[in-house]
Motif scaffolding. Structure first.
Motif, mmCIF file in Angstrom:
data_model
loop_
_atom_site.group_PDB
_atom_site.id
_atom_site.type_symbol
_atom_site.label_atom_id
_atom_site.label_comp_id
_atom_site.label_asym_id
_atom_site.label_seq_id
_atom_site.Cartn_x
_atom_site.Cartn_y
_atom_site.Cartn_z
ATOM 1 N N GLN A 32 34.458 33.549 66.118
ATOM 2 C CA GLN A 32 34.587 34.242 64.840
ATOM 3 C C GLN A 32 35.999 34.149 64.285
ATOM 4 O O GLN A 32 36.204 34.064 63.076
ATOM 5 C CB GLN A 32 34.196 35.717 65.007
ATOM 6 C CG GLN A 32 32.731 35.940 65.343
ATOM 7 C CD GLN A 32 32.435 37.400 65.629
ATOM 8 O OE1 GLN A 32 33.340 38.187 65.886
ATOM 9 N NE2 GLN A 32 31.170 37.763 65.585
ATOM 10 N N GLY A 34 39.443 32.877 62.984
ATOM 11 C CA GLY A 34 39.860 31.638 62.345
ATOM 12 C C GLY A 34 40.005 31.827 60.846
ATOM 13 O O GLY A 34 40.001 32.951 60.336
ATOM 14 N N THR A 35 40.128 30.719 60.132
ATOM 15 C CA THR A 35 40.283 30.769 58.683
ATOM 16 C C THR A 35 39.137 30.014 58.017
ATOM 17 O O THR A 35 38.777 28.914 58.434
ATOM 18 C CB THR A 35 41.634 30.184 58.250
ATOM 19 O OG1 THR A 35 42.680 30.920 58.904
ATOM 20 C CG2 THR A 35 41.830 30.303 56.750
ATOM 21 N N TYR A 36 38.592 30.646 56.986
ATOM 22 C CA TYR A 36 37.394 30.157 56.309
ATOM 23 C C TYR A 36 37.719 29.841 54.848
ATOM 24 O O TYR A 36 38.602 30.459 54.249
ATOM 25 C CB TYR A 36 36.289 31.214 56.369
ATOM 26 C CG TYR A 36 35.856 31.595 57.768
ATOM 27 C CD1 TYR A 36 34.632 31.171 58.280
ATOM 28 C CD2 TYR A 36 36.662 32.388 58.583
ATOM 29 C CE1 TYR A 36 34.223 31.528 59.559
ATOM 30 C CE2 TYR A 36 36.266 32.745 59.864
ATOM 31 C CZ TYR A 36 35.047 32.314 60.346
ATOM 32 O OH TYR A 36 34.652 32.672 61.611
ATOM 33 N N SER A 49 41.627 34.488 56.127
ATOM 34 C CA SER A 49 42.131 34.475 57.497
ATOM 35 C C SER A 49 41.531 35.681 58.210
ATOM 36 O O SER A 49 41.796 36.825 57.842
ATOM 37 C CB SER A 49 43.662 34.548 57.495
ATOM 38 O OG SER A 49 44.161 34.665 58.812
ATOM 39 N N ASN A 106 28.309 30.702 62.325
ATOM 40 C CA ASN A 106 29.718 30.296 62.328
ATOM 41 C C ASN A 106 30.306 30.310 60.921
ATOM 42 O O ASN A 106 31.322 29.683 60.654
ATOM 43 C CB ASN A 106 29.871 28.905 62.948
ATOM 44 C CG ASN A 106 29.109 27.845 62.164
ATOM 45 O OD1 ASN A 106 28.290 28.167 61.305
ATOM 46 N ND2 ASN A 106 29.371 26.586 62.465
ATOM 47 N N LYS A 107 29.663 31.037 60.026
ATOM 48 C CA LYS A 107 30.140 31.166 58.647
ATOM 49 C C LYS A 107 30.486 32.620 58.351
ATOM 50 O O LYS A 107 30.131 33.530 59.103
ATOM 51 C CB LYS A 107 29.088 30.659 57.656
ATOM 52 C CG LYS A 107 28.722 29.188 57.801
ATOM 53 C CD LYS A 107 27.682 28.791 56.777
ATOM 54 C CE LYS A 107 27.342 27.304 56.857
ATOM 55 N NZ LYS A 107 26.671 26.961 58.125
ATOM 56 N N TYR A 128 31.574 31.222 53.298
ATOM 57 C CA TYR A 128 32.833 30.542 53.587
ATOM 58 C C TYR A 128 32.668 29.746 54.884
ATOM 59 O O TYR A 128 32.072 30.235 55.843
ATOM 60 C CB TYR A 128 33.970 31.551 53.748
ATOM 61 C CG TYR A 128 34.471 32.138 52.446
ATOM 62 C CD1 TYR A 128 35.775 31.916 52.020
ATOM 63 C CD2 TYR A 128 33.644 32.917 51.642
ATOM 64 C CE1 TYR A 128 36.242 32.452 50.825
ATOM 65 C CE2 TYR A 128 34.092 33.455 50.445
ATOM 66 C CZ TYR A 128 35.392 33.219 50.047
ATOM 67 O OH TYR A 128 35.853 33.743 48.859
ATOM 68 N N LYS A 130 34.363 27.761 58.122
ATOM 69 C CA LYS A 130 35.595 27.722 58.923
ATOM 70 C C LYS A 130 36.152 26.298 58.974
ATOM 71 O O LYS A 130 35.413 25.342 59.205
ATOM 72 C CB LYS A 130 35.338 28.207 60.346
ATOM 73 C CG LYS A 130 36.609 28.233 61.208
ATOM 74 C CD LYS A 130 36.307 28.414 62.678
ATOM 75 C CE LYS A 130 36.069 29.858 63.017
ATOM 76 N NZ LYS A 130 36.059 30.080 64.492
ATOM 77 N N ASN A 133 40.659 27.186 63.658
ATOM 78 C CA ASN A 133 40.598 28.380 64.505
ATOM 79 C C ASN A 133 41.852 29.234 64.385
ATOM 80 O O ASN A 133 41.927 30.311 64.975
ATOM 81 C CB ASN A 133 40.404 27.978 65.971
ATOM 82 C CG ASN A 133 39.022 27.419 66.242
ATOM 83 O OD1 ASN A 133 38.036 27.851 65.643
ATOM 84 N ND2 ASN A 133 38.936 26.451 67.140
#
Length: 208
Positions: A32, A34-36, A49, A106-107, A128, A130, A133
């Motif tokens: 989860q 990380g930056t999207y 972030s 993972n979004k 969004y 990713k 990470n």
């Protein structure tokens, strides 16, 4: 023929099972963090972030409107993740601005409401993806010597480098240039000169 297990064997099996569950849970949490990013048709984009410790979420949001006047938006807030959803609270931004984040696989799904003052309009609502990470913040160099790269690949190494213990910064307004394990960071020396470029994520450690 069935074999009866003794108490030591049962305890060992339970301990192994708990360890496996802990590893799986830890992997889910790391997945989860990380930056999207969400890109808009006119070239505008928004990045989030997303950092998490336990159930506490720390998030920063940056929007680039791709307009002639360079309009951008920024939001920073915290929240508690419950059922993979959290509503952020901020001490810096408009108190009427409501930001809701929801993890979907993972979004990350983001919804902005009454956030026009902070330039976070409903145009940036939605899923969004990713792209790294890493999260925004200061990083310490852990490698003996870490070189800057012009582009996110090993064939573009520059002469500039930082040494172990130096601090570099991954800013929200530059983080969108990062890609996977390559972070676009900057370093300011004692004379005030700034050097920027890509550094491998493995050579850095986030300062918390």
């Amino acid at each position: 023929m069935n074999t009866l297990l003794g108490i030591p064997q049962i305890i060992k099996i339970k301990a192994t099972s708990l360890l496996l569950l802990a590893i799986i849970f830890s992997g889910a949490v790391c997945a989860q963090i990380g930056t999207y990013q969400r890109k808009i048709a006119n070239g505008a984009y928004s990045v989030i972030s997303f950092d998490k410790t336990g159930s506490k979420v720390n998030a920063e949001i940056f929007t680039w409107w791709n307009t002639h006047n360079g309009q951008m938006g920024y939001y920073a807030g915290t929240g508690i993740l419950k059922n993979n959803t959290c509503t952020l609270q901020s001490v810096e931004n408009d108190p009427d601005c409501k930001v809701t984040l929801a993890m979907i696989g993972n979004k990350l799904n983001a919804k902005f409401s009454d956030c026009a003052t902070d330039h976070l309009t409903e145009d940036f609502n939605g899923l969004y993806i990713k792209f790294t990470n890493a999260v925004a913040g200061d990083y310490l160099v852990t490698a003996a010597k870490a070189y800057f790269y012009k582009k996110p690949n090993a064939t573009t190494k520059l002469k500039a480098y930082v040494l172990k213990g130096d601090k570099v910064t991954l800013d929200m307004d530059r983080i969108a240039a990062s890609k996977n394990e390559w972070l676009y960071v900057y370093f300011t020396n004692k004379a005030g000169k700034e050097t920027s470029g890509y550094i491998k994520m493995d050579d850095l450690k986030l300062v918390k």
